[in-house]
Design a protein around this motif. Structure first.
Motif, PDB file in Angstrom:
ATOM      1  N   ASP A 150       0.916  -1.362   0.589  1.00 20.33           N
ATOM      2  CA  ASP A 150       0.319   0.238   0.401  1.00 20.33           C
ATOM      3  C   ASP A 150       0.843   1.354   0.047  1.00 20.33           C
ATOM      4  OD1 ASP A 150       0.711  -0.473   2.443  1.00 20.33           O
ATOM      5  OD2 ASP A 150      -1.535  -0.247   3.601  1.00 20.33           O
ATOM      6  N   ILE A 158       2.260   5.506   4.866  1.00 20.00           N
ATOM      7  CA  ILE A 158       0.933   4.570   5.533  1.00 20.00           C
ATOM      8  C   ILE A 158       1.002   5.375   7.057  1.00 20.00           C
ATOM      9  CG2 ILE A 158      -0.953   2.937   5.881  1.00 20.00           C
ATOM     10  CD1 ILE A 158      -1.038   3.584   2.842  1.00 20.00           C
ATOM     11  N   ASN A 210       3.608   2.123   7.477  1.00 17.80           N
ATOM     12  CA  ASN A 210       5.059   2.144   6.729  1.00 17.80           C
ATOM     13  C   ASN A 210       5.072   2.936   6.321  1.00 17.80           C
ATOM     14  OD1 ASN A 210       7.313   0.200   5.541  1.00 17.80           O
ATOM     15  ND2 ASN A 210       4.959  -0.609   4.336  1.00 17.80           N
ATOM     16  N   GLU A 258       9.084  -1.389   4.945  1.00 17.26           N
ATOM     17  CA  GLU A 258       8.946  -2.110   5.679  1.00 17.26           C
ATOM     18  C   GLU A 258       9.164  -1.919   7.568  1.00 17.26           C
ATOM     19  OE1 GLU A 258       5.856  -4.027   6.361  1.00 17.26           O
ATOM     20  OE2 GLU A 258       5.697  -4.290   4.273  1.00 17.26           O
TER      21      GLU A 258
HETATM   22  C1  BGC Z   1       2.759  -3.743   7.068  1.00 13.12           C
HETATM   23  C2  BGC Z   1       3.020  -2.864   5.231  1.00 13.12           C
HETATM   24  C3  BGC Z   1       2.071  -2.400   5.628  1.00 13.12           C
HETATM   25  C4  BGC Z   1       2.135  -1.505   6.458  1.00 13.12           C
HETATM   26  C5  BGC Z   1       0.530  -0.314   6.309  1.00 13.12           C
HETATM   27  C6  BGC Z   1       2.030  -3.387   8.099  1.00 13.12           C
HETATM   28  O1  BGC Z   1       1.456  -3.821   8.925  1.00 13.12           O
HETATM   29  O2  BGC Z   1       3.628  -4.949   7.410  1.00 13.12           O
HETATM   30  O3  BGC Z   1       3.054  -3.767   4.905  1.00 13.12           O
HETATM   31  O4  BGC Z   1       2.441  -1.177   4.383  1.00 13.12           O
HETATM   32  O5  BGC Z   1       1.175  -2.038   7.660  1.00 13.12           O
HETATM   33  O6  BGC Z   1      -1.352  -1.014   6.092  1.00 13.12           O
END
Ligand code: BGC
Length: 438
Positions: free
Chosen positions: A193, A213, A219, A239
């Motif tokens: 995302d 995000i 992340n 990550e």
């Molecule tokens: C995940 C990521 C993701 C993020 C936001 C995390 O828990 O490991 O891959 O981008 O959440 O959704």
């Protein structure tokens, strides 16, 4: 003697992230990025996406799936080129039914059930009589060997569905579509995302260097100017929720130890919406256990009995009686009749936890900028999506202020902007890129 103010001051000290501390975190983050990229041990996975910046000319009607962990959204997107993307149709469904009819996130649910559910939503939206490329945003750490080869390394955000870890999620979705007879939709790209957020903003803004995000999960990804695998620009999923270079408070340690995967996702457990409510609860519970807040309840001792959404009204509460805080204590924990200073203590806990979240996120973005453009010699856009950024009172402001503290005057080179629906539109752009290149 009332010890509450002194105890609160101690908690505040633990949660405060000074400008100097943010710069230290940024430096540690930058070092972890370089180590991860060079294949050395690092808490940053630095996952390649096999996709670079879009041209803005990507075109066509594309299906986008946005699977974030709370809901699944399916979009029919028309990319018109010239940076224009329109959502023609959409469906959204929770992965866990509120009335308890299903829960695709629990260990009792299997991967095939989960992907069949998603395929069902796709079949509702894919018009008959055409063929559609599909881009899939899958918001979990995946090892990628190509743009459509994404193997789930491990679930995060407390998801436990069986039979998905270690498997290629693009293939799982394609199989589910075929089992339902949905032959006219073809999965072409799987992206994180954060990558979607970056792609959607970069579609119109070529200065976009970071996608992030700040929502249920946390992340970031960035555009690596010269990736060691291809010697080309490539988006790398950091990550960053797994970054472990930040000192934990006693509350972080308690939360981590009781979590599904202790030791993993340490930054995410300090910064994301999945956990902020629980941190507030742990602080308040500690205050009642030690007798600094006079009343307690069994419900206050239930983990996750307050969510991050519950915190928003508290932050926005400017009433002298702190009505929103009193309401939260009464409805979520069954605690009534707290004094104003006790209610203020709860509000302070909420403020400290959310402010720290924003400052930690900003520090990691500074780490990325230290790596790709230490002198900040050009403009950089940081594209952000997620409920904390969009809805939590003061969150976006705190990010902005933190950047100004880290970079001083040069912070004007950095723009932080909302990438609304970015993860979905980004999936459409990724699929169109692959489709057009065939
Ligand atoms: C995940 C990521 C993701 C993020 C936001 C995390 O828990 O490991 O891959 O981008 O959440 O959704």
């Amino acid at each position: 003697m009332d010890k509450l103010p002194a105890v609160l001051a101690m908690i505040e000290e633990q949660f405060t992230v000074s400008a100097e501390f943010m710069r230290d975190i940024a430096t540690g983050f930058q070092q972890a990025m370089s180590a991860g990229l060079a294949g050395k041990p690092s808490s940053l996975k630095m996952l390649p996406s096999f996709i670079g910046s879009p041209t803005g000319r990507e075109q066509g009607k594309v299906i986008a799936v946005d699977f974030g962990g709370t809901n699944v959204r399916v979009l029919l997107v028309e990319l018109a080129g010239k940076g224009q993307a329109n959502i023609i149709d959409k469906r959204s469904a929770p992965l866990k039914d509120r009335s308890g009819n299903y829960d695709y996130t629990s260990a009792a649910a299997s991967g095939s059930e989960l992907f069949d559910f998603i395929a069902g939503k796709i079949s509702e939206i894919a018009p008959a009589g055409g063929t559609y490329p599909l881009g899939h945003t899958f918001s979990f750490p995946c090892r990628q060997d190509g743009v459509n080869e994404a193997v789930l390394i491990s679930w995060t955000k407390e998801i436990k569905t069986t039979g998905v870890e270690g498997l290629n999620v693009g293939q799982l979705l394609q199989n589910a579509l075929e089992l339902r007879g949905v032959w006219h939709v073809q999965s072409l790209a799987v992206i994180n995302d954060t990558t979607g957020t970056l792609l959607a903003t970069a579609y119109t803004d070529t200065a976009t260097s970071i996608g992030a995000i700040c929502g249920t999960g946390h992340n970031s990804c960035y555009l690596e100017p010269c990736h060691p695998l291809t010697s080309q620009p490539m988006i790398v999923n950091l990550e960053s929720g797994n970054f472990d270079g930040i000192r934990q408070t006693e509350y972080d340690i308690l939360l981590d130890q009781a979590s599904e995967k202790p030791g993993a996702q340490r930054l995410e457990k300090m910064a994301s919406g999945q956990y902020l409510g629980e941190l507030v609860r742990l602080i308040v519970n500690g205050l009642t256990t030690d007798g600094h807040i006079s009343k307690s309840s069994d419900r206050l001792r239930i983990p996750y009995s307050v969510t991050t959404e519950d915190i928003s009204p508290i932050l926005a509460d400017a009433s002298p009686e702190l009505n929103a805080v009193a309401n939260l204590a009464a409805t979520r924990w069954g605690i009534q009749g707290l004094t104003i200073s006790e209610l203020e203590a709860i509000k302070t806990a909420a403020l400290l936890v959310t402010m720290r979240s924003a400052r930690l996120a900003a520090a990691t973005w500074a780490g990325v900028l230290f790596k790709i453009d230490p002198a900040l010699s050009r403009r950089h856009t940081i594209a952000v999506d997620g409920s904390l950024y969009e809805k939590m009172p003061g969150y976006a402001d705190n990010l902005f202020k933190a950047m100004a503290e880290i970079f001083g005057d040069k912070a004007k080179q950095v723009t932080i902007k909302l990438s609304k629906d970015g993860s979905g539109i980004g999936a459409a752009i990724a699929a169109a890129t692959v489709y057009n290149a065939r």
